[in-house]
Write a protein that holds these residues in place. Structure first.
Motif, mmCIF file in Angstrom:
data_model
loop_
_atom_site.group_PDB
_atom_site.id
_atom_site.type_symbol
_atom_site.label_atom_id
_atom_site.label_comp_id
_atom_site.label_asym_id
_atom_site.label_seq_id
_atom_site.Cartn_x
_atom_site.Cartn_y
_atom_site.Cartn_z
ATOM 1 N N GLU A 1 0.819 -1.206 0.000
ATOM 2 C CA GLU A 1 0.000 0.000 0.000
ATOM 3 C C GLU A 1 0.851 1.252 0.000
ATOM 4 O O GLU A 1 2.049 1.226 0.341
ATOM 5 N N ILE A 2 0.210 2.359 -0.352
ATOM 6 C CA ILE A 2 0.805 3.693 -0.304
ATOM 7 C C ILE A 2 0.229 4.397 0.921
ATOM 8 O O ILE A 2 -0.983 4.371 1.136
ATOM 9 N N LEU A 3 1.071 5.009 1.709
ATOM 10 C CA LEU A 3 0.637 5.744 2.900
ATOM 11 C C LEU A 3 0.760 7.239 2.652
ATOM 12 O O LEU A 3 1.825 7.728 2.260
ATOM 13 N N LEU A 4 -0.332 7.967 2.867
ATOM 14 C CA LEU A 4 -0.343 9.427 2.810
ATOM 15 C C LEU A 4 -0.730 9.927 4.191
ATOM 16 O O LEU A 4 -1.802 9.576 4.698
ATOM 17 N N ALA A 5 0.115 10.741 4.808
ATOM 18 C CA ALA A 5 -0.116 11.077 6.215
ATOM 19 C C ALA A 5 0.153 12.545 6.516
ATOM 20 O O ALA A 5 0.982 13.197 5.865
ATOM 21 N N ALA A 6 -0.563 13.051 7.519
ATOM 22 C CA ALA A 6 -0.366 14.411 8.031
ATOM 23 C C ALA A 6 -0.887 14.450 9.462
ATOM 24 O O ALA A 6 -1.743 13.650 9.842
ATOM 25 N N SER A 7 -0.380 15.362 10.248
ATOM 26 C CA SER A 7 -0.879 15.534 11.618
ATOM 27 C C SER A 7 -1.881 16.680 11.651
ATOM 28 O O SER A 7 -1.768 17.640 10.884
ATOM 29 N N ALA B 1 5.648 6.033 1.522
ATOM 30 C CA ALA B 1 4.906 6.953 2.392
ATOM 31 C C ALA B 1 5.230 8.385 1.986
ATOM 32 O O ALA B 1 6.401 8.732 1.806
ATOM 33 N N MET B 2 4.193 9.205 1.842
ATOM 34 C CA MET B 2 4.365 10.644 1.635
ATOM 35 C C MET B 2 3.776 11.361 2.832
ATOM 36 O O MET B 2 2.638 11.091 3.233
ATOM 37 N N VAL B 3 4.558 12.252 3.398
ATOM 38 C CA VAL B 3 4.152 13.013 4.577
ATOM 39 C C VAL B 3 4.067 14.484 4.192
ATOM 40 O O VAL B 3 4.985 15.025 3.552
ATOM 41 N N PHE B 4 2.970 15.148 4.574
ATOM 42 C CA PHE B 4 2.739 16.539 4.195
ATOM 43 C C PHE B 4 2.612 17.423 5.436
ATOM 44 O O PHE B 4 1.893 17.093 6.375
ATOM 45 N N ARG B 5 3.292 18.549 5.400
ATOM 46 C CA ARG B 5 3.196 19.519 6.494
ATOM 47 C C ARG B 5 3.643 20.885 5.967
ATOM 48 O O ARG B 5 4.588 20.987 5.194
ATOM 49 N N GLN B 6 2.950 21.938 6.397
ATOM 50 C CA GLN B 6 3.280 23.307 6.020
ATOM 51 C C GLN B 6 3.382 23.444 4.491
ATOM 52 O O GLN B 6 4.452 23.708 3.945
ATOM 53 N N VAL B 7 2.250 23.310 3.833
ATOM 54 C CA VAL B 7 2.254 23.302 2.367
ATOM 55 C C VAL B 7 1.361 24.376 1.750
ATOM 56 O O VAL B 7 1.042 24.301 0.567
#
Length: 402
Positions: free
Chosen positions: A125-131, A210-216
């Motif tokens: 699987e592909i994981l896309l995550a953010a807090s 895994a792609m992690v996104f923050r401050q975008v």
């Protein structure tokens, strides 16, 4: 709009009076024809509306009513897509309380929201995550539009797009609690415990990327190359940005850095196949930036265009990388793919068209050791011994940044 790369003899260009086309920043004129992600369109306005709705809730600190309302919103939007939403509650073990609790025996519980979008049969699987939680603030109302709403907004819109047209692999979208984006592990207890729980259950081992996104959503969006990210996967994202005309946000000469974020927790959990998409300088060029952690981290300083750029590049990069992984799977259908194998395939021009202007990634300085901090891990959430730094390097076939 991205454009189809034009291959036209110079005389024909002059004869048609189209010399101006050669001055276009992007080498391509029909995005659907050139793009591996054709058919998947990230809607920036919808993503911005997600930011607006989260910001309207107010502060969303761990354990607060605001955090619960944010979860309600995320859950409702995922359920609109027909997805089964899971809330995972993990309490900080008492022996690891360093003042995080309320002093009366109550320890924080971290509530994570996630859902899976079925893929087209690919392995893993592909994981896309953010807090989604905001940092406590006493002197101002911290709504953290960029710091804690933009990442979830991008992941949520990616979920909408992928649900309508699934990737080859299952897509796991996760909104994590208890992660304030710091390198200090005490600022990431929630995401660390989630990563350990995912590891212990075997779920983390299924993650191919895994792609992690923050401050975008910084209006002056400019990403740096994260040294902790898998090198080949990260460079694939940069190529996707160049091809789609978004090199201003993902500049070819971007400096290498170590932006803070929940990807550190995933790495501590043993996952090396990570790409961090984080603009670590909010309001200026030097991290953390003049606006980070201030009252000005609000809607007025959040750009829908930046959200759109981030989402478009993410979709383009995901299309490239899942195509690459599918090719690797065809070559070794019974074997688990390791990052070093994928890196070799990433250089295959049939898999990732880097274009004539693309060059090899510049030599990278080794990042600090990626092993977990010296503090012990919660025994309920982690095995007795963490993988050593050398063990992690062996798995990835390279150093900490590979």
């Amino acid at each position: 709009m991205r454009a189809l790369r034009l291959v036209v003899p110079c005389l024909a260009v002059l004869a048609l009076g189209c010399a101006g086309l050669l001055q276009s920043e992007s080498p391509a004129a029909d995005p659907q024809a050139a793009s591996p992600s054709a058919g998947r369109v990230f809607v920036a306005e919808r993503s911005y509306e997600d930011v607006r709705r989260l910001v309207a809730i107010g502060p969303r600190t761990n354990g607060s009513d605001g955090a619960a309302r944010a979860r309600d919103y995320l859950r409702a939007e995922l359920e609109k897509l027909g997805l089964t939403v899971v809330e995972t509650v993990i309490e900080l073990p008492a022996e690891f309380d360093d003042g995080t609790g309320d002093g009366e025996g109550a320890l924080p519980s971290y509530v994570h929201v996630s859902a899976r979008i079925p893929g087209r049969g690919g392995r893993g699987e592909i994981l896309l995550a953010a807090s989604y939680d905001t940092a406590p603030a006493e002197e101002f109302v911290n709504v953290a539009a960029n710091g804690a709403a933009s990442g979830p907004a991008v992941v949520l819109e990616l979920a909408r797009v992928i649900a309508a047209e699934p990737l080859a692999y299952d897509t796991h979208v996760a909104f994590l609690d208890g992660d304030l984006g710091g390198v200090d592990s005490r600022q990431r207890w929630g995401s660390r415990l989630w990563a350990f729980e995912q590891r212990d259950s075997g779920e983390l081992g299924r993650v191919r990327l895994a792609m992690v996104f923050r401050q975008v959503c910084d209006p002056d969006l400019r990403f740096e190359r994260d040294l902790f990210s898998n090198r080949a996967y990260r460079e694939a994202v940069w190529r996707a940005a160049r091809r789609s005309g978004h090199s201003a946000a993902f500049p070819p000469d971007a400096e290498f850095g170590t932006p803070s974020g929940l990807h550190h927790s995933l790495i501590e959990g043993g996952l090396r196949r990570v790409v961090a998409v984080i603009d670590d300088a909010y309001g200026g060029t030097e991290p953390p930036g003049a606006l980070a952690g201030t009252a000005e981290d609000d809607l007025a300083h959040c750009s829908a265009e930046s959200l759109g750029v981030t989402g478009a590049v993410a979709l383009e990069g995901l299309a490239d990388l899942t195509r690459m992984l599918s090719k690797v799977d065809r070559l070794s259908p019974e074997e688990e793919v390791e990052p070093d194998e994928a890196e070799e395939t990433a250089e295959d021009p049939e898999v990732l068209d880097s274009g004539a202007a693309d060059t090899a990634a510049p030599a990278e300085a080794e990042p600090p050791a990626a092993a977990p901090p010296a503090e012990a891990e919660p025994p309920a959430a982690a095995p007795p011994a963490e993988p050593t730094a050398s063990g992690e390097a062996s798995e990835s076939g390279a150093g900490a940044g590979e």
